[in-house]
Write a protein that holds these residues in place. Sequence first.
Motif, PDB file in Angstrom:
ATOM      1  N   ASP A  70       0.833  -1.207   0.000  1.00  0.00           N
ATOM      2  CA  ASP A  70       0.000   0.000   0.000  1.00  0.00           C
ATOM      3  C   ASP A  70       0.868   1.259   0.000  1.00  0.00           C
ATOM      4  O   ASP A  70       0.569   2.236  -0.701  1.00  0.00           O
ATOM      5  N   GLU A  71       1.950   1.245   0.780  1.00  0.00           N
ATOM      6  CA  GLU A  71       2.838   2.400   0.842  1.00  0.00           C
ATOM      7  C   GLU A  71       3.525   2.646  -0.506  1.00  0.00           C
ATOM      8  O   GLU A  71       3.626   3.786  -0.968  1.00  0.00           O
ATOM      9  N   LEU A  72       4.004   1.567  -1.133  1.00  0.00           N
ATOM     10  CA  LEU A  72       4.644   1.697  -2.442  1.00  0.00           C
ATOM     11  C   LEU A  72       3.661   2.262  -3.472  1.00  0.00           C
ATOM     12  O   LEU A  72       3.996   3.158  -4.254  1.00  0.00           O
ATOM     13  N   ARG A  73       2.456   1.712  -3.473  1.00  0.00           N
ATOM     14  CA  ARG A  73       1.449   2.130  -4.460  1.00  0.00           C
ATOM     15  C   ARG A  73       1.049   3.586  -4.264  1.00  0.00           C
ATOM     16  O   ARG A  73       0.990   4.358  -5.230  1.00  0.00           O
ATOM     17  N   LEU A  74       0.784   3.983  -3.031  1.00  0.00           N
ATOM     18  CA  LEU A  74       0.343   5.348  -2.759  1.00  0.00           C
ATOM     19  C   LEU A  74       1.445   6.369  -3.039  1.00  0.00           C
ATOM     20  O   LEU A  74       1.167   7.509  -3.430  1.00  0.00           O
ATOM     21  N   ALA A  75       2.700   5.950  -2.861  1.00  0.00           N
ATOM     22  CA  ALA A  75       3.809   6.870  -3.129  1.00  0.00           C
ATOM     23  C   ALA A  75       3.956   7.145  -4.621  1.00  0.00           C
ATOM     24  O   ALA A  75       4.414   8.222  -5.025  1.00  0.00           O
ATOM     25  N   ARG A  76       3.572   6.190  -5.466  1.00  0.00           N
ATOM     26  CA  ARG A  76       3.738   6.342  -6.915  1.00  0.00           C
ATOM     27  C   ARG A  76       2.471   6.783  -7.640  1.00  0.00           C
ATOM     28  O   ARG A  76       2.530   7.570  -8.584  1.00  0.00           O
ATOM     29  N   ASP A  77       1.327   6.251  -7.214  1.00  0.00           N
ATOM     30  CA  ASP A  77       0.079   6.511  -7.936  1.00  0.00           C
ATOM     31  C   ASP A  77      -0.570   7.776  -7.388  1.00  0.00           C
ATOM     32  O   ASP A  77      -1.571   7.743  -6.673  1.00  0.00           O
ATOM     33  N   VAL A  78       0.029   8.906  -7.740  1.00  0.00           N
ATOM     34  CA  VAL A  78      -0.446  10.198  -7.243  1.00  0.00           C
ATOM     35  C   VAL A  78      -1.298  10.876  -8.321  1.00  0.00           C
ATOM     36  O   VAL A  78      -1.196  10.544  -9.500  1.00  0.00           O
ATOM     37  N   PRO A  79      -2.152  11.822  -7.930  1.00  0.00           N
ATOM     38  CA  PRO A  79      -2.991  12.510  -8.920  1.00  0.00           C
ATOM     39  C   PRO A  79      -2.158  13.127 -10.038  1.00  0.00           C
ATOM     40  O   PRO A  79      -1.139  13.760  -9.790  1.00  0.00           O
ATOM     41  N   GLY A  80      -2.587  12.908 -11.271  1.00  0.00           N
ATOM     42  CA  GLY A  80      -1.921  13.482 -12.423  1.00  0.00           C
ATOM     43  C   GLY A  80      -0.825  12.614 -13.017  1.00  0.00           C
ATOM     44  O   GLY A  80      -0.341  12.904 -14.120  1.00  0.00           O
ATOM     45  N   ALA A  81      -0.424  11.551 -12.310  1.00  0.00           N
ATOM     46  CA  ALA A  81       0.636  10.687 -12.832  1.00  0.00           C
ATOM     47  C   ALA A  81       0.094   9.808 -13.952  1.00  0.00           C
ATOM     48  O   ALA A  81      -1.031   9.311 -13.874  1.00  0.00           O
ATOM     49  N   GLU A  82       0.886   9.628 -15.006  1.00  0.00           N
ATOM     50  CA  GLU A  82       0.475   8.760 -16.111  1.00  0.00           C
ATOM     51  C   GLU A  82       0.544   7.300 -15.666  1.00  0.00           C
ATOM     52  O   GLU A  82       1.493   6.883 -15.000  1.00  0.00           O
TER      53      GLU A  82
END
Length: 208
Positions: A70-82
């Motif tokens: 969950d931490e890895l995913r939330l750190a990368r999948d941020v608003p506006g990211a492709e």
Amino acid sequence: MVKQQERSRRTREKVLDAAAEEFSAQGYSRATLDAVAQRTGMTKGALYGHFASKQVLAGALLTQSRKVWDELRLARDVPGAEAGEVLEALVLDLACRLKEDVRLRAALRLATDAPDLTPPVPDVFEDVQRGLAGLIRRAQGTGETAARPPELVAQLLLAVMYGAPHVAFESPAGGGPAADEAAWRLLLDALTGGGGRPAHLTDAAPPG
């Protein structure tokens, strides 16, 4: 009191590391609390003071690894990211983490060969697979990747991740990205049809 709590916390972490080594090497059915105790230098009775059973130990590792994902995913999948960029970053993050983190390696093995645990614990393998498949589907929707079965691509990525910690990748000729990173980008491009992804995500020139 504080010192006692800190000692208890350190002992718990030591047991989790030892259990992860045992589960990763032996799988759930062959792992024993005796072997975990031997790895820590503790008596089996002392170990029981922290974890009442093999099932509880396995559940603790699975729950902790779900938080890591969950931490890895939330750190990368941020608003506006492709989506394609997030997918690549997460694949590289996971591959690196699996190589370094025996607890995560153990959790992936437990997710596939442990029986149903009581109380129920998160299925880390299923969570990661579903998360990767969702990103692949999003990337396909924006034309970043080719139209291939998202679930199958995610399964293949995880299958390779499971065995990759035991492989030493060779550095690409002519320099460029580190060996592990280059190997994972190559695999991701092969599975997703990376020609449709933005040029900065690959080492190849954009299609003409």
